[in-house]
Design a protein around this motif. Sequence first.
Motif, PDB file in Angstrom:
ATOM      1  N   ASP A 171       0.706  -1.220  -0.011  1.00  0.00           N
ATOM      2  CA  ASP A 171       0.167   0.022  -0.053  1.00  0.00           C
ATOM      3  C   ASP A 171       0.822   1.369   0.058  1.00  0.00           C
ATOM      4  O   ASP A 171       2.067   1.289   0.702  1.00  0.00           O
ATOM      5  N   ARG A 224       0.417   4.039   1.428  1.00  0.00           N
ATOM      6  CA  ARG A 224       0.612   4.561   2.604  1.00  0.00           C
ATOM      7  C   ARG A 224       1.756   4.126   3.516  1.00  0.00           C
ATOM      8  O   ARG A 224       2.415   4.828   4.247  1.00  0.00           O
ATOM      9  N   ALA A 233     -10.890   6.954  11.310  1.00  0.00           N
ATOM     10  CA  ALA A 233     -11.500   5.771  10.569  1.00  0.00           C
ATOM     11  C   ALA A 233     -10.610   4.903  10.120  1.00  0.00           C
ATOM     12  O   ALA A 233      -9.450   5.250   9.812  1.00  0.00           O
ATOM     13  N   ASP A 234     -10.982   3.530  10.506  1.00  0.00           N
ATOM     14  CA  ASP A 234      -9.796   2.479  10.353  1.00  0.00           C
ATOM     15  C   ASP A 234      -9.496   2.358   8.771  1.00  0.00           C
ATOM     16  O   ASP A 234     -10.445   2.685   7.960  1.00  0.00           O
ATOM     17  N   ALA A 235      -8.265   2.561   8.549  1.00  0.00           N
ATOM     18  CA  ALA A 235      -7.808   2.525   7.149  1.00  0.00           C
ATOM     19  C   ALA A 235      -7.120   1.404   6.600  1.00  0.00           C
ATOM     20  O   ALA A 235      -7.161   0.936   5.532  1.00  0.00           O
ATOM     21  N   LEU A 236      -6.111   0.738   7.415  1.00  0.00           N
ATOM     22  CA  LEU A 236      -5.497  -0.114   6.980  1.00  0.00           C
ATOM     23  C   LEU A 236      -4.977  -0.859   8.004  1.00  0.00           C
ATOM     24  O   LEU A 236      -4.577  -0.663   9.299  1.00  0.00           O
ATOM     25  N   ALA A 238      -9.827  -3.637   5.481  1.00  0.00           N
ATOM     26  CA  ALA A 238     -10.122  -2.457   6.475  1.00  0.00           C
ATOM     27  C   ALA A 238     -11.561  -3.049   6.869  1.00  0.00           C
ATOM     28  O   ALA A 238     -12.477  -3.671   6.351  1.00  0.00           O
ATOM     29  N   CYS A 280     -15.963   1.826   7.371  1.00  0.00           N
ATOM     30  CA  CYS A 280     -14.987   2.622   7.629  1.00  0.00           C
ATOM     31  C   CYS A 280     -14.508   3.495   6.339  1.00  0.00           C
ATOM     32  O   CYS A 280     -15.368   3.444   5.313  1.00  0.00           O
ATOM     33  N   SER A 281     -13.284   4.014   6.348  1.00  0.00           N
ATOM     34  CA  SER A 281     -12.851   4.824   5.097  1.00  0.00           C
ATOM     35  C   SER A 281     -13.284   3.956   3.612  1.00  0.00           C
ATOM     36  O   SER A 281     -12.840   2.841   3.567  1.00  0.00           O
ATOM     37  N   GLU A 322     -11.467   4.341   1.168  1.00  0.00           N
ATOM     38  CA  GLU A 322      -9.999   3.987   0.608  1.00  0.00           C
ATOM     39  C   GLU A 322      -9.787   2.485   0.754  1.00  0.00           C
ATOM     40  O   GLU A 322      -9.957   2.028   2.005  1.00  0.00           O
ATOM     41  N   GLN A 323      -9.647   1.683  -0.204  1.00  0.00           N
ATOM     42  CA  GLN A 323      -8.980   0.214   0.041  1.00  0.00           C
ATOM     43  C   GLN A 323      -7.697  -0.059  -0.404  1.00  0.00           C
ATOM     44  O   GLN A 323      -7.104   0.649  -1.078  1.00  0.00           O
ATOM     45  N   ALA A 324      -7.077  -0.660   0.626  1.00  0.00           N
ATOM     46  CA  ALA A 324      -5.611  -1.013   0.409  1.00  0.00           C
ATOM     47  C   ALA A 324      -5.603  -1.851  -1.030  1.00  0.00           C
ATOM     48  O   ALA A 324      -6.464  -2.696  -1.499  1.00  0.00           O
ATOM     49  N   ALA A 325      -4.643  -1.860  -1.870  1.00  0.00           N
ATOM     50  CA  ALA A 325      -4.539  -2.434  -3.214  1.00  0.00           C
ATOM     51  C   ALA A 325      -4.375  -3.982  -2.613  1.00  0.00           C
ATOM     52  O   ALA A 325      -3.982  -4.261  -1.585  1.00  0.00           O
TER      53      ALA A 325
END
Lengths: 66, 176
Positions: free
Chosen positions: A2, A4, A50-53, B21, B25-26, B28-31
């Motif tokens: 990812d 990030r 917010a949970d992201a990863l 995730a 929530c967000s 945005e999703q991890a690849a």
Amino acid sequence: MDARLRRAITWSKGHDRSVMYVAEVDGARWTIRLGEFPDEPLYMLAVDGADALRFDDWPPAWTRPE
Amino acid sequence: MTPVRSWLRFALVALSLVGPAPTGCSREQAAPVEEPAWPEGLPRPQDAAEAERLEQAGTRWTNRQARQLYLERVAGIAAEVEAWQKQQIPAEEQARRAYQVRHDARMTARAMMSDPAELAALQERDRAKYGDPDGPTFEWLLERARGKGLEGDAAYLSIVESAQRTDASVNQSLGF
């Protein structure tokens, strides 16, 4: 990996027990909490609450206090 | 083990390692992460003692590998429970055995961690949450089951059931 996890980020210690590390990234508050490892990934990244990863291994590009 | 169970076991381990995730929530999703195969020649320790010996001899695992091995061991509990049920092992004994297998796998994964600070943080959190640095004890789980109103065999069977469960999001994604 990812994006990030690839950017260089300098983390500071969190101010309460539930938050391990904090950082300000592009105006957003990033926090790292511990997951229920090994049932869950070791680290949980949240962005502005917010949970992201979730991930297991600390990224080489990130620095954190000893 | 039936083909369906074998597929289910593989799916649970693979999906658990993707680490999505949580819902709600967000956006945005991890690849999607390509799960690397277990490196050829990298030892799979049988227990915490072996992990420590191997680490002292220079073997290093990533946390992801430690968790992968843990999930594989947990995925194997269902087949053991099935065998115990056929043998008519009493519920309490099944619960103690299932708990022990999972706990041993947890300790093995923790022994595979290379960073002492990360391990110390987990132990501190577990001490605060469970009263034990190594996570929930059998007695803690039994007390929790009784706190939910379960008694006797029902309490023990809930422990057997929970010993087989992995990440909640994985279970949800599979319809459980």
